[in-house]
Design an enzyme around this catalytic site. Structure first.
Site, PDB file in Angstrom:
ATOM      1  N   SER A 143      15.850  -3.248   3.963  1.00 24.51           N
ATOM      2  CA  SER A 143      14.715  -2.472   3.454  1.00 24.51           C
ATOM      3  C   SER A 143      13.849  -1.873   4.552  1.00 24.51           C
ATOM      4  O   SER A 143      13.073  -0.959   4.296  1.00 24.51           O
ATOM      5  CB  SER A 143      13.847  -3.351   2.552  1.00 24.51           C
ATOM      6  OG  SER A 143      13.203  -4.360   3.300  1.00 24.51           O
ATOM      7  N   LYS A 184       7.218  -5.555   5.073  1.00 30.13           N
ATOM      8  CA  LYS A 184       7.026  -4.143   4.730  1.00 30.13           C
ATOM      9  C   LYS A 184       5.996  -3.536   5.678  1.00 30.13           C
ATOM     10  O   LYS A 184       5.369  -4.218   6.480  1.00 30.13           O
ATOM     11  CB  LYS A 184       6.547  -3.986   3.278  1.00 30.13           C
ATOM     12  CG  LYS A 184       7.432  -4.640   2.237  1.00 30.13           C
ATOM     13  CD  LYS A 184       8.816  -4.036   2.153  1.00 30.13           C
ATOM     14  CE  LYS A 184       9.673  -4.810   1.144  1.00 30.13           C
ATOM     15  NZ  LYS A 184      11.083  -4.353   1.143  1.00 30.13           N
TER      16      LYS A 184
END
Length: 288
Positions: A143, A184
């Site tokens: 990701s 993230k």
């Protein structure tokens, strides 16, 4: 000749006159157990204390140097060098000394106690680093490609409650519903209105410059590429993955509370296997 009690004996080879030769292999083995223990075995308790103190000092030094890969690497190399030097020194001194009169501290239980103290000090430093300093994490998904590859092991600076979180920071946060940790990038700050139009992210109507993205061109997936404006609360952040097509982030999870943001990623200390090239090209790379 008087016979000493068995409590005065350091080894089975101890002679009845209280003199016992030092064995190089035993001195080296004890040094492997704890830095400075081989010197204690050789009767050099002051030198042993110096080696032990040096190991503790280098362990505490991790609090200062872990914020950079170069500092961490230098500290680790210094710690290894200190322990190797202590081992070699203990073995050489034991080999040179033909006879040695046992000191009061040449007891098996003293060696055991010293080893336990050394182990306890090491565990204490490790727990303190984990609780108040730094932790290591492993990227388990793609990701965050290209910033983090699958399998990358990276160092994270743990954040206190009042530490600032800035736009662009790559952070670790805890997601309560899934009971998982995610990595993230921060794109939206408290009080801002965040939206997406054809993959471009806007904060309060201003388009963000995102050179770290993996695929900067829209692929026509509405949920991923477009998002209605979201107003962040006074304690909320909007987090997205750099590999937007393969990231489960605030587009689905919603805004992330500051209390759930645990730390800031610093550098890759052991790279995962890249698709092309050498993994060591990325060794020590800062995470930006």
């Amino acid at each position: 000749m008087t016979n000493p009690s068995t409590a005065d004996m350091d080894t089975p080879e101890a002679r009845t006159d209280g003199i016992s030769p030092r064995r190089a292999w035993r001195a080296a083995l004890l040094s492997l157990v704890a830095s400075g223990l081989g010197q204690l075995y050789n009767g050099q308790w002051q030198k042993g204390l110096l080696f032990f103190g040096g190991e503790v000092a280098l362990g505490l030094g991790f609090f200062v140097v872990f914020n950079s890969f170069a500092g961490m690497l230098l500290n680790v190399v210094s710690l290894i060098a200190l322990n190797v030097y202590a081992l070699i020194d203990a073995a050489i001194v034991a080999r040179r000394g033909r006879e040695y009169r046992l000191a009061p501290y040449n007891r098996w239980w003293v060696y055991l106690l010293a080893a336990l103290i050394s182990l306890g000090a090491g565990q204490g430093v490790q727990l303190s680093l984990n609780a108040y300093g730094y932790e290591s994490y492993k990227a388990s998904s793609g990701s965050m490609i290209p910033t983090l590859l699958v399998g990358d092991r990276f160092m994270v600076e743990m954040l206190a409650d009042g530490d600032p979180v800035r736009r662009g920071d790559v952070v670790i946060f805890y997601e309560q519903r899934s009971d998982k940790h995610f990595v993230k990038r921060v794109v939206g700050l408290p009080g801002e209105t965040v939206s997406m139009t054809e993959r471009r992210v806007f904060a309060d109507g201003k388009s963000l410059d995102e050179p770290y993205l993996n695929t900067p061109v829209s692929n026509g997936v509405p949920v991923r590429d477009n998002m209605a404006p979201v107003r962040l609360g006074t304690d909320q952040y909007f987090l997205l993955g750099d590999n937007r097509d393969h990231s489960y982030d605030s587009r689905w999870l919603g805004p992330i509370r500051r209390a759930d943001i645990l730390g800031r990623a610093l550098y890759v200390y052991w790279p995962g296997k890249p698709v092309a090239g050498s993994r060591f090209d990325r060794l020590g790379r800062e995470i930006r």
